[in-house]
Design a protein around this motif. Sequence first.
Motif, mmCIF file in Angstrom:
data_model
loop_
_atom_site.group_PDB
_atom_site.id
_atom_site.type_symbol
_atom_site.label_atom_id
_atom_site.label_comp_id
_atom_site.label_asym_id
_atom_site.label_seq_id
_atom_site.Cartn_x
_atom_site.Cartn_y
_atom_site.Cartn_z
ATOM 1 N N GLY A 106 0.665 -1.095 0.075
ATOM 2 C CA GLY A 106 0.012 -0.106 -0.022
ATOM 3 C C GLY A 106 0.991 1.304 -0.025
ATOM 4 N N THR A 107 0.082 2.418 -0.245
ATOM 5 C CA THR A 107 0.618 3.639 -0.045
ATOM 6 C C THR A 107 1.508 3.981 1.151
ATOM 7 O OG1 THR A 107 -0.860 4.483 -1.660
ATOM 8 C CG2 THR A 107 0.312 6.083 -0.561
ATOM 9 N N ALA A 108 0.910 3.557 2.293
ATOM 10 C CA ALA A 108 1.317 4.018 3.695
ATOM 11 C C ALA A 108 1.713 2.805 4.369
ATOM 12 C CB ALA A 108 -0.116 4.536 4.410
ATOM 13 N N CYS A 109 1.323 1.549 3.998
ATOM 14 C CA CYS A 109 1.725 0.315 4.857
ATOM 15 C C CYS A 109 1.665 -0.752 3.892
ATOM 16 C CB CYS A 109 0.443 0.404 5.699
ATOM 17 S SG CYS A 109 0.596 -0.845 6.876
ATOM 18 N N GLY B 287 -6.976 1.012 5.936
ATOM 19 C CA GLY B 287 -6.798 1.744 7.326
ATOM 20 C C GLY B 287 -7.402 3.046 7.758
ATOM 21 N N THR B 288 -7.733 3.864 6.754
ATOM 22 C CA THR B 288 -8.352 5.020 7.375
ATOM 23 C C THR B 288 -9.645 4.921 7.898
ATOM 24 O OG1 THR B 288 -7.102 6.194 5.846
ATOM 25 C CG2 THR B 288 -9.059 7.286 6.495
ATOM 26 N N GLY C 98 -7.585 4.073 1.833
ATOM 27 C CA GLY C 98 -6.300 3.764 2.364
ATOM 28 C C GLY C 98 -5.577 4.978 2.665
ATOM 29 N N GLY C 99 -4.463 5.060 2.172
ATOM 30 C CA GLY C 99 -3.503 6.281 2.664
ATOM 31 C C GLY C 99 -3.754 7.183 1.471
ATOM 32 N N GLY C 100 -3.378 6.916 0.133
ATOM 33 C CA GLY C 100 -3.347 7.848 -0.720
ATOM 34 C C GLY C 100 -4.661 7.977 -1.438
ATOM 35 N N THR C 101 -5.482 6.993 -1.706
ATOM 36 C CA THR C 101 -6.893 7.005 -2.258
ATOM 37 C C THR C 101 -8.157 6.114 -1.653
ATOM 38 O OG1 THR C 101 -6.360 4.981 -3.290
ATOM 39 C CG2 THR C 101 -5.562 7.039 -4.635
ATOM 40 N N TYR D 196 5.077 0.364 8.103
ATOM 41 C CA TYR D 196 4.808 1.814 7.511
ATOM 42 C C TYR D 196 5.751 2.010 6.768
ATOM 43 C CZ TYR D 196 0.230 2.174 10.075
ATOM 44 O OH TYR D 196 -0.992 1.904 10.540
ATOM 45 N N LYS E 127 -2.509 10.857 14.727
ATOM 46 C CA LYS E 127 -3.818 10.253 13.894
ATOM 47 C C LYS E 127 -4.256 8.662 14.289
ATOM 48 C CE LYS E 127 -4.102 8.988 9.854
ATOM 49 N NZ LYS E 127 -4.011 8.871 8.145
ATOM 50 N N ARG E 128 -3.175 7.949 14.170
ATOM 51 C CA ARG E 128 -3.338 6.431 14.192
ATOM 52 C C ARG E 128 -3.676 5.905 15.934
ATOM 53 N NH1 ARG E 128 1.246 5.660 10.307
ATOM 54 N NH2 ARG E 128 2.439 5.202 12.150
ATOM 55 N N GLU F 60 0.695 11.803 11.476
ATOM 56 C CA GLU F 60 0.413 10.418 11.010
ATOM 57 C C GLU F 60 0.132 9.861 12.377
ATOM 58 O OE1 GLU F 60 0.125 7.573 8.633
ATOM 59 O OE2 GLU F 60 -0.627 9.073 7.707
HETATM 60 P P1 ATP Z 1 -3.574 2.769 -0.649
HETATM 61 O O1 ATP Z 1 -4.810 1.814 -0.654
HETATM 62 O O2 ATP Z 1 -4.049 4.275 -0.721
HETATM 63 O O3 ATP Z 1 -2.506 2.355 -1.417
HETATM 64 P P2 ATP Z 1 -2.399 1.814 1.868
HETATM 65 O O4 ATP Z 1 -2.888 0.399 1.111
HETATM 66 O O5 ATP Z 1 -1.290 1.857 2.411
HETATM 67 O O6 ATP Z 1 -2.989 2.862 0.850
HETATM 68 P P3 ATP Z 1 -3.976 1.141 4.094
HETATM 69 O O7 ATP Z 1 -2.820 0.238 4.914
HETATM 70 O O8 ATP Z 1 -5.344 0.576 3.947
HETATM 71 O O9 ATP Z 1 -3.642 2.098 2.987
HETATM 72 O O10 ATP Z 1 -4.242 2.434 5.098
HETATM 73 C C1 ATP Z 1 -3.139 3.361 5.391
HETATM 74 C C2 ATP Z 1 -3.836 4.581 5.818
HETATM 75 O O11 ATP Z 1 -4.598 4.162 7.061
HETATM 76 C C3 ATP Z 1 -2.949 5.602 6.500
HETATM 77 O O12 ATP Z 1 -3.008 6.857 6.105
HETATM 78 C C4 ATP Z 1 -2.906 5.671 7.965
HETATM 79 O O13 ATP Z 1 -2.534 6.733 8.623
HETATM 80 C C5 ATP Z 1 -4.179 5.137 8.224
HETATM 81 N N1 ATP Z 1 -4.458 4.246 9.363
HETATM 82 C C6 ATP Z 1 -3.879 3.121 9.972
HETATM 83 N N2 ATP Z 1 -4.293 3.146 11.120
HETATM 84 C C7 ATP Z 1 -5.199 3.931 11.482
HETATM 85 C C8 ATP Z 1 -5.813 4.122 12.621
HETATM 86 N N3 ATP Z 1 -6.049 3.277 13.736
HETATM 87 N N4 ATP Z 1 -6.694 5.262 12.664
HETATM 88 C C9 ATP Z 1 -6.727 6.127 11.661
HETATM 89 N N5 ATP Z 1 -5.931 6.067 10.626
HETATM 90 C C10 ATP Z 1 -5.279 4.710 10.487
#
Ligand code: ATP
Length: 271
Positions: free
Chosen positions: A36-39, A234-235, A147-150, A58, A193-194, A190
């Motif tokens: 993912g973008t963030a994780c 994650g969001t 998610g993170g970016g979208t 992350y 927020k988490r 970040e």
């Molecule tokens: P994308 O789908 O956009 O490529 P990704 O797969 O990395 O991104 P996820 O792993 O589903 O996305 O989510 C990452 C996002 O979720 C980040 O912005 C992170 O800060 C947020 N996030 C993770 N845990 C929490 C939490 N407990 N509370 C709020 N936000 C969270």
Amino acid sequence: RQSMKACNQFVAEFEKVIKKPKRHDSKTYYTGIDLGTACVVLAVLDENYKPVAGAYRYADVVRDGMVVDYIGAVELVRELKEEVERKLETELVYAAASLPPGTDELDGGAIKNVIQSAGFELTNLLDEPTAANQLLNITDGAVVDIGGGTTGISIVENGQVVKVADEATGGTHLSLVIAGAYKFPFEAAETYKRNEKNHDELLPSLKPVIEKISSIIIQQTQGYHVEGIYLVGGTACLKNIETIIEKVTGIPTYKPSNPMFVTPLGIAVSC
Ligand code: ATP
């Protein structure tokens, strides 16, 4: 409701084995990798498709489904693979991965190459909403992956994904709002927020971005009969995000106990 209960049990089991892996003799293991973008998340199931281990980090190696740091992505997946292999005392061979909806042509095989270069045999590459629905098992509704970016929106009718869309608003935008409001550097925003303890305090400042996400959902679901919205990503972990989305869209909105792990586990199930 029944399938949400099963999904929650599966995710809860996975959360347990991330902390304490279940080492036993399985003939084979299935790994789901969510880049993912963030994780980056690695979910490992045994021969009976039961969660046995997992790891996540992350990282900034992918942006909106595109691998932007190829070497970093390979190293990270290899690192997570080795970490789980040490814990399970076995070698992980098979893996599946996913792509955000609509990015398969843009990806050009990068995700496949990352997984293979990290030492896995890739058995399946599927789109994220289809992966998430392996666990959610919804026949009609919209899977919304924040998610993170979208934010990815997929409409499911009769168990089939009939429309996918991916729009550039997600958790990163929420973190930018926090960084601005609290004068925090992005990374500190970040982390703040988490932490669920901060969610009640943060929600009023984050409401406009959540309303924007809701209006994207309204736009993308127009012309379809959507009976329910199922939040993953994650969001969606943000406390009460479902209440705002339900209010703005007028569509009943559900979320699993930990929406962050639904897609990676769905990928592993499809391995
Ligand atoms: P994308 O789908 O956009 O490529 P990704 O797969 O990395 O991104 P996820 O792993 O589903 O996305 O989510 C990452 C996002 O979720 C980040 O912005 C992170 O800060 C947020 N996030 C993770 N845990 C929490 C939490 N407990 N509370 C709020 N936000 C969270």
